[in-house]
Design a protein around this motif. Structure first.
Motif, PDB file in Angstrom:
ATOM      1  N   GLY A   1      29.316  39.079  56.585  1.00 53.63           N
ATOM      2  CA  GLY A   1      28.168  38.754  55.754  1.00 53.63           C
ATOM      3  C   GLY A   1      27.143  39.853  55.668  1.00 53.63           C
TER       4      GLY A   1
ATOM      5  N   SER B   1      25.869  44.099  55.501  1.00 50.47           N
ATOM      6  CA  SER B   1      25.950  45.153  54.491  1.00 50.47           C
ATOM      7  C   SER B   1      26.056  46.513  55.151  1.00 50.47           C
ATOM      8  CB  SER B   1      24.709  45.130  53.595  1.00 50.47           C
ATOM      9  OG  SER B   1      24.604  43.910  52.895  1.00 50.47           O
TER      10      SER B   1
ATOM     11  N   VAL C   1      36.360  42.998  45.383  1.00 52.34           N
ATOM     12  CA  VAL C   1      35.013  43.435  45.757  1.00 52.34           C
ATOM     13  C   VAL C   1      33.999  43.276  44.633  1.00 52.34           C
ATOM     14  CG1 VAL C   1      36.039  45.101  47.347  1.00 52.34           C
ATOM     15  CG2 VAL C   1      35.195  45.875  45.112  1.00 52.34           C
TER      16      VAL C   1
ATOM     17  N   ARG D   1      30.165  42.201  44.849  1.00 56.24           N
ATOM     18  CA  ARG D   1      29.648  42.446  46.200  1.00 56.24           C
ATOM     19  C   ARG D   1      29.451  43.925  46.502  1.00 56.24           C
ATOM     20  NH1 ARG D   1      32.819  41.447  50.268  1.00 56.24           N
ATOM     21  NH2 ARG D   1      34.768  41.615  49.080  1.00 56.24           N
ATOM     22  N   PHE D   2      30.278  44.758  45.937  1.00 49.92           N
ATOM     23  CA  PHE D   2      30.200  46.202  46.170  1.00 49.92           C
ATOM     24  C   PHE D   2      29.673  46.884  44.914  1.00 49.92           C
ATOM     25  CE2 PHE D   2      33.756  46.837  49.585  1.00 49.92           C
ATOM     26  CZ  PHE D   2      33.245  45.768  50.305  1.00 49.92           C
ATOM     27  N   SER D   3      29.014  48.005  45.126  1.00 49.10           N
ATOM     28  CA  SER D   3      28.504  48.770  44.003  1.00 49.10           C
ATOM     29  C   SER D   3      28.671  50.258  44.285  1.00 49.10           C
ATOM     30  CB  SER D   3      27.030  48.439  43.767  1.00 49.10           C
ATOM     31  OG  SER D   3      26.508  49.214  42.724  1.00 49.10           O
TER      32      SER D   3
ATOM     33  N   MET E   1      28.003  48.106  50.098  1.00 51.71           N
ATOM     34  CA  MET E   1      28.896  46.985  50.380  1.00 51.71           C
ATOM     35  C   MET E   1      28.083  45.833  50.949  1.00 51.71           C
ATOM     36  SD  MET E   1      32.120  49.046  52.076  1.00 51.71           S
ATOM     37  CE  MET E   1      31.232  49.526  53.549  1.00 51.71           C
ATOM     38  N   ASN E   2      28.116  44.717  50.263  1.00 53.80           N
ATOM     39  CA  ASN E   2      27.389  43.526  50.688  1.00 53.80           C
ATOM     40  C   ASN E   2      28.363  42.383  50.955  1.00 53.80           C
ATOM     41  OD1 ASN E   2      24.936  44.906  50.192  1.00 53.80           O
ATOM     42  ND2 ASN E   2      24.985  44.283  48.037  1.00 53.80           N
ATOM     43  N   SER E   3      27.894  41.407  51.699  1.00 54.82           N
ATOM     44  CA  SER E   3      28.692  40.212  52.010  1.00 54.82           C
ATOM     45  C   SER E   3      30.070  40.603  52.547  1.00 54.82           C
ATOM     46  CB  SER E   3      28.840  39.336  50.757  1.00 54.82           C
ATOM     47  OG  SER E   3      27.578  38.948  50.258  1.00 54.82           O
TER      48      SER E   3
ATOM     49  N   LYS F   1      33.447  41.062  54.688  1.00 56.02           N
ATOM     50  CA  LYS F   1      34.363  40.097  55.291  1.00 56.02           C
ATOM     51  C   LYS F   1      35.192  40.790  56.377  1.00 56.02           C
ATOM     52  CE  LYS F   1      34.841  37.946  50.749  1.00 56.02           C
ATOM     53  NZ  LYS F   1      35.787  37.549  49.667  1.00 56.02           N
TER      54      LYS F   1
END
Length: 124
Positions: free
Chosen positions: A15, A17, A68, A71-73, A87-89, A91
């Motif tokens: 969860g 980043s 991704v 959630r990712f950029s 990278m967010n959230s 796993k």
């Protein structure tokens, strides 16, 4: 000589980043006849093949892995010749070595370059 140096990997809880950075030398994002035609990130988990995470391509734009999206950029700073991956959230199954990638157009053709990789570990 194109060189890629990644940073920003580490250990984070599920969860959480992380932001990866890749400083690229020896080429440019803005060249017309020569230079980087694609820059981005791949990852490789233990026992698995290397897979695309996100890539910026000229002229077609940005490509993300379906897993991704949202959630990712990926972004780049032309002045710093740096590409980022936010990278967010995250796993646990995204634990892997993350590699920076450049496809560079040179006099001898289009050549792929890879960084040394940065470990990303997500704990559950």
């Amino acid at each position: 000589q194109v060189q890629l140096v990644e940073s920003g990997g580490g250990l984070v809880e599920a969860g959480g980043s992380l932001r990866l950075s890749c400083v690229i030398s020896g080429t440019t994002f803005t060249g017309i006849a020569f230079g980087a035609t694609a820059v981005g990130w791949y990852r490789q988990a233990p026992g698995k093949q290397r897979e695309l995470v996100a890539v910026l391509r000229r002229p077609s734009g940005t490509v993300y892995s379906e897993s991704v999206k949202g959630r990712f950029s990926i972004s780049r700073d032309n002045a710093k010749n740096t590409v980022y991956l936010q990278m967010n959230s995250l796993k646990p199954e995204e634990t892997a070595v993350y590699y920076c990638y450049v496809n560079n157009r040179e006099g001898r053709g289009n050549i792929d370059y890879w960084g040394q990789g940065t470990q990303v570990t997500i704990s559950s």
